[in-house]
Design a protein around this motif. Structure first.
Motif, PDB file in Angstrom:
ATOM      1  N   LEU A 127       5.328   3.894  37.882  1.00 23.10           N
ATOM      2  CA  LEU A 127       4.840   2.893  38.878  1.00 23.10           C
ATOM      3  C   LEU A 127       4.462   3.844  40.055  1.00 23.10           C
ATOM      4  CD1 LEU A 127       3.416   0.291  39.299  1.00 23.10           C
ATOM      5  CD2 LEU A 127       5.811  -0.289  40.922  1.00 23.10           C
ATOM      6  N   ARG A 153      -4.489  -3.095  31.200  1.00 16.99           N
ATOM      7  CA  ARG A 153      -3.003  -3.182  30.960  1.00 16.99           C
ATOM      8  C   ARG A 153      -2.389  -2.649  32.359  1.00 16.99           C
ATOM      9  NH1 ARG A 153       1.423  -5.354  29.600  1.00 16.99           N
ATOM     10  NH2 ARG A 153       3.224  -4.229  28.886  1.00 16.99           N
ATOM     11  N   LEU A 157       0.164  -4.437  34.772  1.00 15.24           N
ATOM     12  CA  LEU A 157       1.614  -3.910  34.980  1.00 15.24           C
ATOM     13  C   LEU A 157       1.687  -3.828  36.533  1.00 15.24           C
ATOM     14  CD1 LEU A 157       2.033  -1.350  32.079  1.00 15.24           C
ATOM     15  CD2 LEU A 157       3.367  -3.747  32.584  1.00 15.24           C
ATOM     16  N   GLU A 160       1.830  -7.443  38.582  1.00 13.77           N
ATOM     17  CA  GLU A 160       3.113  -7.874  38.196  1.00 13.77           C
ATOM     18  C   GLU A 160       4.078  -7.221  39.025  1.00 13.77           C
ATOM     19  OE1 GLU A 160       6.218 -10.447  35.871  1.00 13.77           O
ATOM     20  OE2 GLU A 160       3.859 -10.250  36.215  1.00 13.77           O
ATOM     21  N   ALA A 161       4.228  -5.899  39.194  1.00  9.93           N
ATOM     22  CA  ALA A 161       5.041  -5.114  39.771  1.00  9.93           C
ATOM     23  C   ALA A 161       5.242  -4.884  41.122  1.00  9.93           C
ATOM     24  CB  ALA A 161       5.168  -3.811  39.275  1.00  9.93           C
TER      25      ALA A 161
END
Length: 229
Positions: A127, A153, A157, A160-161
């Protein structure tokens, strides 16, 4: 506001630590793609702040002091136990955090955080790579390719993070670069920050800050709300 040096042991988790004291002047909470841990020192109250998608202006009671811990992208879930998307543009009171001594946090913020996070495994660096590339104005498709992920994707991700889409993350980061820039011609600042032109910068600035850049720097800002005591 005074900024503290973040020691190496904290850098996988923490982007910055500040101590601020209200003095009856108007404070500006800038748009921010990071989540923040805040301690009100007078009451030993913890608050989790999610990403902010708009600036807020407020007038605090003189003497109130707080410690602000700005987290690196994707750390909020591990630290708060709440998904950043649940905190976007919100504040959530916290009873406590495991291993974090609030009295020490009030007087020795970096020491308290180092002690609390010392035994936690460092988060994945994937990330961080995405966030760095987005901050460098790398297109989302190129970031996904660099990480060997599909664009869909990567968006899932990242959202979400961090609680923000990659594109909104990049927009906020670019605005913060403008706010941190040295004074100069707006057209030059716009180009340096990666905007198409000055009108693009002005539109984005008004969107996030509530006023155009010239008005903001001249002190013509939205009315400030009074902080809840």
């Amino acid at each position: 506001m005074s900024s503290l040096l973040v020691p190496p042991a904290l850098r996988p988790w923490v982007a910055g630590v500040d101590v601020a004291t209200a003095d009856h002047s108007v404070a500006v909470d800038l748009p921010d793609h990071a989540s923040t841990l805040l301690l009100r020192r007078d009451r030993r109250e913890l608050v989790a702040l999610g990403p902010r998608t708009r600036a807020s202006y407020h007038l605090g009671a003189a003497g109130h002091s707080c410690v602000r811990v700005r987290l690196r992208p994707g750390r909020a879930l591990a630290l708060f136990g709440r998904r950043p998307g649940e905190l976007t543009d919100r504040a959530l009171p916290l009873d406590a955090l495991p291993g974090l001594d609030l009295d020490r946090l009030a007087t020795d913020p970096t020491g308290a955080l180092t002690a609390a996070l010392a035994d936690r495994p460092p988060p994945s660096g994937q990330l961080d790579v995405a966030a760095r590339l987005l901050a460098d104005a790398t297109p989302v498709a190129a970031v996904a390719a660099r990480l060997r992920l599909g664009e869909r994707r990567l968006r899932a991700l990242f959202t979400e993070a961090t609680g923000l889409s990659p594109k909104r993350f990049a927009r906020i980061d670019r605005l913060r670069a403008v706010l941190a820039a040295e004074a100069g011609r707006w057209s030059e600042i716009a180009v340096a920050a990666g905007y198409y032109d000055q009108s693009h910068l002005t539109a984005e600035f008004r969107h996030f800050m509530g006023v155009p850049p010239a008005a903001f720097t001249a002190g013509r800002r939205p009315a400030a709300d009074r902080c809840v005591p």
